[in-house]
Scaffold this motif. Structure first.
Motif, PDB file in Angstrom:
ATOM      1  N   HIS A  26      35.901  39.234  36.924  1.00 33.39           N
ATOM      2  CA  HIS A  26      37.214  39.733  36.506  1.00 33.39           C
ATOM      3  C   HIS A  26      38.344  39.133  37.343  1.00 33.39           C
ATOM      4  O   HIS A  26      39.453  39.653  37.356  1.00 33.39           O
ATOM      5  CB  HIS A  26      37.245  41.263  36.577  1.00 33.39           C
ATOM      6  CG  HIS A  26      36.194  41.886  35.715  1.00 33.39           C
ATOM      7  ND1 HIS A  26      36.255  41.872  34.337  1.00 33.39           N
ATOM      8  CD2 HIS A  26      35.030  42.506  36.029  1.00 33.39           C
ATOM      9  CE1 HIS A  26      35.185  42.469  33.846  1.00 33.39           C
ATOM     10  NE2 HIS A  26      34.427  42.868  34.852  1.00 33.39           N
ATOM     11  N   ALA A  27      38.049  38.036  37.985  1.00 40.96           N
ATOM     12  CA  ALA A  27      39.039  37.387  38.839  1.00 40.96           C
ATOM     13  C   ALA A  27      40.138  36.735  38.001  1.00 40.96           C
ATOM     14  O   ALA A  27      39.914  36.319  36.867  1.00 40.96           O
ATOM     15  CB  ALA A  27      38.378  36.317  39.705  1.00 40.96           C
ATOM     16  N   VAL A  28      41.317  36.669  38.571  1.00 40.55           N
ATOM     17  CA  VAL A  28      42.429  35.954  37.955  1.00 40.55           C
ATOM     18  C   VAL A  28      42.412  34.545  38.524  1.00 40.55           C
ATOM     19  O   VAL A  28      42.443  34.354  39.733  1.00 40.55           O
ATOM     20  CB  VAL A  28      43.779  36.650  38.267  1.00 40.55           C
ATOM     21  CG1 VAL A  28      44.933  35.838  37.727  1.00 40.55           C
ATOM     22  CG2 VAL A  28      43.790  38.052  37.693  1.00 40.55           C
ATOM     23  N   ARG A  29      42.359  33.572  37.663  1.00 42.47           N
ATOM     24  CA  ARG A  29      42.285  32.175  38.086  1.00 42.47           C
ATOM     25  C   ARG A  29      43.629  31.516  37.811  1.00 42.47           C
ATOM     26  O   ARG A  29      44.139  31.543  36.695  1.00 42.47           O
ATOM     27  CB  ARG A  29      41.185  31.456  37.299  1.00 42.47           C
ATOM     28  CG  ARG A  29      40.985  30.029  37.675  1.00 42.47           C
ATOM     29  CD  ARG A  29      39.765  29.457  36.974  1.00 42.47           C
ATOM     30  NE  ARG A  29      39.718  29.796  35.569  1.00 42.47           N
ATOM     31  CZ  ARG A  29      39.975  28.944  34.580  1.00 42.47           C
ATOM     32  NH1 ARG A  29      40.299  27.719  34.848  1.00 42.47           N
ATOM     33  NH2 ARG A  29      39.903  29.336  33.326  1.00 42.47           N
ATOM     34  N   LYS A  30      44.209  30.944  38.845  1.00 42.65           N
ATOM     35  CA  LYS A  30      45.483  30.236  38.706  1.00 42.65           C
ATOM     36  C   LYS A  30      45.275  28.804  39.166  1.00 42.65           C
ATOM     37  O   LYS A  30      44.741  28.570  40.240  1.00 42.65           O
ATOM     38  CB  LYS A  30      46.573  30.884  39.564  1.00 42.65           C
ATOM     39  CG  LYS A  30      46.929  32.281  39.141  1.00 42.65           C
ATOM     40  CD  LYS A  30      47.993  32.857  40.045  1.00 42.65           C
ATOM     41  CE  LYS A  30      48.305  34.291  39.664  1.00 42.65           C
ATOM     42  NZ  LYS A  30      49.287  34.879  40.585  1.00 42.65           N
TER      43      LYS A  30
END
Length: 80
Positions: A26-30
């Motif tokens: 559920h990580a946010v990847r930027k």
């Protein structure tokens, strides 16, 4: 960077499978893409590059230093 050898479309494709059932699921990847720039060794012109083999647009020399665009760094990873 754009010269780092990363295919961003491929990364987007494999990311869900790579992180499934892990703490990163559920990580946010930027991703910040750094445009490539080179500096001609013969005439000192700084120019944008699309490919590693691009020549200087002013004198057409192939001798250049890469100023930016080969970066590949994980800046932060936060697991909550």
């Amino acid at each position: 960077g754009t010269l780092a050898g990363i295919e961003f479309e491929s990364l987007d494709f494999v990311w869900p499978a790579a992180v499934k059932d892990t703490v990163l699921e559920h990580a946010v990847r930027k991703i910040y893409v750094i445009d490539a720039k080179g500096k001609c060794i013969d005439c000192d012109t700084v120019f944008e590059m699309q490919h590693l083999y691009d020549a200087c647009p002013k004198c057409h020399s192939n001798f250049k230093g890469i100023l930016q665009g080969k970066e590949l760094r994980v800046k932060a990873l936060e697991v909550v």
